[in-house]
Structure formats: C-alpha cells, structure tokens
Design a protein around this motif. Structure first.
Motif, PDB file in Angstrom:
ATOM      1  N   GLY A 207       0.841  -1.182   0.000  1.00  0.00           N
ATOM      2  CA  GLY A 207       0.000   0.000   0.000  1.00  0.00           C
ATOM      3  C   GLY A 207       0.882   1.240   0.000  1.00  0.00           C
ATOM      4  O   GLY A 207       1.944   1.251  -0.621  1.00  0.00           O
ATOM      5  N   TYR A 208       0.472   2.275   0.699  1.00  0.00           N
ATOM      6  CA  TYR A 208       1.262   3.505   0.754  1.00  0.00           C
ATOM      7  C   TYR A 208       2.558   3.246   1.520  1.00  0.00           C
ATOM      8  O   TYR A 208       2.542   2.730   2.642  1.00  0.00           O
ATOM      9  CB  TYR A 208       0.469   4.620   1.431  1.00  0.00           C
ATOM     10  CG  TYR A 208       1.270   5.890   1.608  1.00  0.00           C
ATOM     11  CD1 TYR A 208       1.430   6.774   0.549  1.00  0.00           C
ATOM     12  CD2 TYR A 208       1.883   6.186   2.819  1.00  0.00           C
ATOM     13  CE1 TYR A 208       2.178   7.933   0.698  1.00  0.00           C
ATOM     14  CE2 TYR A 208       2.624   7.342   2.982  1.00  0.00           C
ATOM     15  CZ  TYR A 208       2.773   8.212   1.912  1.00  0.00           C
ATOM     16  OH  TYR A 208       3.523   9.352   2.070  1.00  0.00           O
ATOM     17  N   SER A 219      -0.632  10.556   3.064  1.00  0.00           N
ATOM     18  CA  SER A 219      -0.599   9.191   3.560  1.00  0.00           C
ATOM     19  C   SER A 219      -1.978   8.543   3.433  1.00  0.00           C
ATOM     20  O   SER A 219      -3.006   9.226   3.481  1.00  0.00           O
ATOM     21  CB  SER A 219      -0.150   9.169   5.028  1.00  0.00           C
ATOM     22  OG  SER A 219      -0.089   7.846   5.510  1.00  0.00           O
ATOM     23  N   ALA A 220      -1.974   7.242   3.245  1.00  0.00           N
ATOM     24  CA  ALA A 220      -3.216   6.484   3.115  1.00  0.00           C
ATOM     25  C   ALA A 220      -3.357   5.541   4.308  1.00  0.00           C
ATOM     26  O   ALA A 220      -2.389   5.291   5.029  1.00  0.00           O
ATOM     27  CB  ALA A 220      -3.193   5.692   1.805  1.00  0.00           C
ATOM     28  N   PRO A 221      -4.560   5.009   4.529  1.00  0.00           N
ATOM     29  CA  PRO A 221      -4.720   4.037   5.622  1.00  0.00           C
ATOM     30  C   PRO A 221      -3.815   2.825   5.434  1.00  0.00           C
ATOM     31  O   PRO A 221      -3.500   2.442   4.306  1.00  0.00           O
ATOM     32  CB  PRO A 221      -6.201   3.648   5.520  1.00  0.00           C
ATOM     33  CG  PRO A 221      -6.854   4.794   4.823  1.00  0.00           C
ATOM     34  CD  PRO A 221      -5.835   5.315   3.863  1.00  0.00           C
ATOM     35  N   PHE A 222      -3.392   2.243   6.508  1.00  0.00           N
ATOM     36  CA  PHE A 222      -2.564   1.044   6.528  1.00  0.00           C
ATOM     37  C   PHE A 222      -1.247   1.230   5.761  1.00  0.00           C
ATOM     38  O   PHE A 222      -0.924   0.452   4.859  1.00  0.00           O
ATOM     39  CB  PHE A 222      -3.330  -0.159   5.957  1.00  0.00           C
ATOM     40  CG  PHE A 222      -4.722  -0.310   6.480  1.00  0.00           C
ATOM     41  CD1 PHE A 222      -4.937  -0.519   7.840  1.00  0.00           C
ATOM     42  CD2 PHE A 222      -5.817  -0.219   5.633  1.00  0.00           C
ATOM     43  CE1 PHE A 222      -6.229  -0.663   8.334  1.00  0.00           C
ATOM     44  CE2 PHE A 222      -7.109  -0.349   6.121  1.00  0.00           C
ATOM     45  CZ  PHE A 222      -7.315  -0.569   7.478  1.00  0.00           C
ATOM     46  N   PRO A 223      -0.465   2.253   6.102  1.00  0.00           N
ATOM     47  CA  PRO A 223       0.829   2.430   5.438  1.00  0.00           C
ATOM     48  C   PRO A 223       1.822   1.359   5.867  1.00  0.00           C
ATOM     49  O   PRO A 223       1.616   0.668   6.877  1.00  0.00           O
ATOM     50  CB  PRO A 223       1.278   3.814   5.917  1.00  0.00           C
ATOM     51  CG  PRO A 223       0.639   3.955   7.265  1.00  0.00           C
ATOM     52  CD  PRO A 223      -0.696   3.261   7.153  1.00  0.00           C
ATOM     53  N   GLU A 228       9.350  -2.954   6.169  1.00  0.00           N
ATOM     54  CA  GLU A 228       8.261  -3.928   6.286  1.00  0.00           C
ATOM     55  C   GLU A 228       8.014  -4.631   4.954  1.00  0.00           C
ATOM     56  O   GLU A 228       7.726  -5.836   4.921  1.00  0.00           O
ATOM     57  CB  GLU A 228       6.995  -3.241   6.784  1.00  0.00           C
ATOM     58  CG  GLU A 228       7.079  -2.831   8.253  1.00  0.00           C
ATOM     59  CD  GLU A 228       5.940  -1.936   8.705  1.00  0.00           C
ATOM     60  OE1 GLU A 228       5.654  -1.923   9.917  1.00  0.00           O
ATOM     61  OE2 GLU A 228       5.330  -1.259   7.848  1.00  0.00           O
ATOM     62  N   VAL A 229       8.132  -3.887   3.857  1.00  0.00           N
ATOM     63  CA  VAL A 229       8.021  -4.523   2.536  1.00  0.00           C
ATOM     64  C   VAL A 229       9.137  -5.538   2.357  1.00  0.00           C
ATOM     65  O   VAL A 229       8.910  -6.659   1.885  1.00  0.00           O
ATOM     66  CB  VAL A 229       8.065  -3.463   1.415  1.00  0.00           C
ATOM     67  CG1 VAL A 229       8.042  -4.145   0.047  1.00  0.00           C
ATOM     68  CG2 VAL A 229       6.897  -2.486   1.532  1.00  0.00           C
ATOM     69  N   PRO A 247       0.633  -3.971   4.165  1.00  0.00           N
ATOM     70  CA  PRO A 247       0.472  -5.058   5.134  1.00  0.00           C
ATOM     71  C   PRO A 247      -0.566  -6.069   4.657  1.00  0.00           C
ATOM     72  O   PRO A 247      -1.357  -5.805   3.750  1.00  0.00           O
ATOM     73  CB  PRO A 247       0.006  -4.326   6.389  1.00  0.00           C
ATOM     74  CG  PRO A 247      -0.694  -3.110   5.881  1.00  0.00           C
ATOM     75  CD  PRO A 247       0.047  -2.696   4.647  1.00  0.00           C
ATOM     76  N   ARG A 248      -0.603  -7.233   5.311  1.00  0.00           N
ATOM     77  CA  ARG A 248      -1.448  -8.337   4.867  1.00  0.00           C
ATOM     78  C   ARG A 248      -2.926  -7.973   4.855  1.00  0.00           C
ATOM     79  O   ARG A 248      -3.692  -8.477   4.035  1.00  0.00           O
ATOM     80  CB  ARG A 248      -1.226  -9.548   5.766  1.00  0.00           C
ATOM     81  CG  ARG A 248       0.137 -10.191   5.621  1.00  0.00           C
ATOM     82  CD  ARG A 248       0.279 -11.373   6.546  1.00  0.00           C
ATOM     83  NE  ARG A 248       1.612 -11.983   6.458  1.00  0.00           N
ATOM     84  CZ  ARG A 248       2.015 -12.999   7.193  1.00  0.00           C
ATOM     85  NH1 ARG A 248       1.179 -13.534   8.085  1.00  0.00           N
ATOM     86  NH2 ARG A 248       3.228 -13.488   7.058  1.00  0.00           N
ATOM     87  N   ARG A 249      -3.325  -7.100   5.779  1.00  0.00           N
ATOM     88  CA  ARG A 249      -4.756  -6.780   5.891  1.00  0.00           C
ATOM     89  C   ARG A 249      -5.307  -6.137   4.612  1.00  0.00           C
ATOM     90  O   ARG A 249      -6.524  -6.172   4.380  1.00  0.00           O
ATOM     91  CB  ARG A 249      -4.989  -5.864   7.085  1.00  0.00           C
ATOM     92  CG  ARG A 249      -4.500  -4.441   6.924  1.00  0.00           C
ATOM     93  CD  ARG A 249      -4.637  -3.626   8.187  1.00  0.00           C
ATOM     94  NE  ARG A 249      -3.680  -4.051   9.201  1.00  0.00           N
ATOM     95  CZ  ARG A 249      -3.563  -3.469  10.389  1.00  0.00           C
ATOM     96  NH1 ARG A 249      -4.352  -2.476  10.722  1.00  0.00           N
ATOM     97  NH2 ARG A 249      -2.664  -3.888  11.243  1.00  0.00           N
ATOM     98  N   LEU A 250      -4.426  -5.560   3.785  1.00  0.00           N
ATOM     99  CA  LEU A 250      -4.901  -4.922   2.556  1.00  0.00           C
ATOM    100  C   LEU A 250      -5.538  -5.926   1.601  1.00  0.00           C
ATOM    101  O   LEU A 250      -6.370  -5.557   0.778  1.00  0.00           O
ATOM    102  CB  LEU A 250      -3.747  -4.188   1.862  1.00  0.00           C
ATOM    103  CG  LEU A 250      -3.306  -2.888   2.524  1.00  0.00           C
ATOM    104  CD1 LEU A 250      -2.115  -2.288   1.786  1.00  0.00           C
ATOM    105  CD2 LEU A 250      -4.452  -1.883   2.580  1.00  0.00           C
TER     106      LEU A 250
END
Length: 270
Positions: A207-208, A219-223, A228-229, A247-250
């Motif tokens: 994501g972002y 910035s977007a939700p769940f950066p 982490e990438v 993140p996985r939740r995306l």
C-alpha cells in the motif's frame, strides 16, 4: 547459485536507487546474499561521480551510497550496471551483463518506476506516456529477458514490486494505477508461463509506503515502511508465495473495495 545452506547468494536490482528495492536487497544481504548488481540509469558514471538520479524517479541517493550501504550490511560484491527503462532494446544485455558479473541470478527485483502527479498528466499527454513506459512497458521487456535467464538456469525468483493502486484503479492516480494494473497482470501471467521451469515470480502489492517518490502524496490508511516490505518479500521467498500484500490486511480491504459499485468508487476523494 544459492549457497550451501540454500540462502540467496546473488541479487540483481532493476532500479538500483529505489528505496524499496534497496531495502529488499539489504534484507537479503543481512540474511546471506553476498553478490549484488545494481542496475540504474547512468549507474556506472554515478558510481564515479556521485550523480543523483534524474528528477521523477524513485531515488534513495547515488549508486555509490547504495553500494556503501550494502557493503556495510555484509555484501562482498556490489556492481553497477547501466539500465534505462525506456530502452527495451538494451534490457536483455543488462541481464546478460549481470550474469557475467555474478553468475546465475538467485533473485531479480523489479523495482523501477515513477509516481508523478495525475494533475500533471491530465495536461501533458507526453509526460503521461513517459510514466506509462517507466511503470509498465519497460517492465515487459525486462521481465521477458529475466524470465529467459531464469528458465535457462532452472532456478531463481523474479520479484515484481506492484502496488495496491493497480488492484482497482482510482481517478486520483489513474495513469499510475492503470500501469500498475498492467504490470500486476503481466507478472502473474509470467509466473504461470514459468511454472514447471524451476523459476518463479513473486508479486508484491504494498500500500502507501513513505519514500522520496511519494513525499508529495498524502498518507493512506494502513501504510507500510520500506523495511516492512522487505521483510514481507523475505518471508515470501522462504515460503514460496506467489503474491504478498503489505500489510497483509490490505488483501481483505481490497477484496471489499472490488465489490463497490462504480458509482460509489468514483466518488472517492482525489
């Protein structure tokens, strides 16, 4: 080739100044990779003269900076190779040059591209086409060249840094998003074409991620951070995953977003 304990030994980074790409390479180096090739525009020249990347490209500084960072992390060899995303006729030669330097390629990371601004592209079709070349068509020629090498080797993983922006394209960045959608589809098809060859493709959908390239974007939700990438890619390489979300939740967020009626989707803020 992979080393005696099966860890990645050699890595080619296409987009040698990419902050995300370098974070992935550094993570692999800290886990045992020792030979690295950094492919970027004017890489050989900038190694000597400390030239920065041209404006608009995702950059983490000079190739010399990147080399020093990776040597400090434990790499024993870091080689610069000139690479221009807009010169498809040269891409097979770039892959061949990397093989000549380090031998078989255990991991090739496709992390080059530009973000830019949709408001600019709306009034500049030439700039929009240039961004599409950097974010999609340049990846087709490099991907075909990489696949040929990995197929010949009988092993290796092609890591393609895609984006959730391509999962469902928004009007706020439709030039960038549509190119990432094309890249994502190409990478999945290439992975299917390599099935049974011993080589494979790992598609990464972050994501972002706050980088120099995205500094102008809210910035977007769940950066996620570049580190982490990198951790997600390392986990995906170990597990044999075909796709990782960061993140996985995306993965679950976009499963829902795909179902939104278009009339609602187009109302999302720019």
């Amino acid at each position: 080739m992979r080393n005696a304990v099966g860890a990645v030994d050699s890595v080619l980074l296409l987009g040698g100044r990419s902050e995300i790409g370098l974070a992935i390479v550094e993570r692999l180096v800290r886990s045992g990779a020792r030979r690295v090739v950094l492919a970027a525009r004017e890489a050989a020249v900038s190694m000597l003269e400390s030239l920065p990347e041209k404006p608009g490209a995702e950059s983490a500084g000079t190739i010399a900076d990147a080399r020093d960072r990776l040597l400090s992390a434990g790499a024993t060899e870091v080689h610069p190779v000139d690479f221009d995303a807009a010169a498809p006729e040269s891409h097979a030669d770039v892959v061949a040059a990397a093989v000549k330097l380090v031998g078989d390629l255990d991991v090739v990371i496709d992390a080059f591209g530009v973000l830019g601004e949709q408001t600019t592209y709306d009034h500049d079709p030439v700039a929009a086409a240039g961004a599409a070349t950097a974010n999609y068509t340049g990846h087709v020629s490099t991907g075909i060249a990489v696949a040929a090498q990995l197929r010949e080797q009988g092993h290796g993983t092609f890591v393609v840094v895609s984006s959730v922006a391509g999962v469902r394209v928004r009007r706020a960045n439709y030039v960038y998003g549509s190119a990432k959608a094309g890249l994502d589809g190409f990478a999945q098809g290439l992975g299917d074409a390599l099935h049974g060859s011993g080589a494979r493709v790992l598609v990464v959908r972050p994501g972002y991620v706050p980088t120099r390239m995205s500094a102008h974007v809210p910035s977007a939700p769940f950066p996620a951070t570049a580190s982490e990438v990198a951790d997600a890619v390392a986990d995906g390489l170990r597990s044999g995953a075909e796709v990782v979300w960061v993140p996985r939740r995306l993965r679950f967020v976009f499963a829902g977003m795909r179902l939104l009626p278009r009339s609602l989707w187009r109302r999302l803020p720019r």
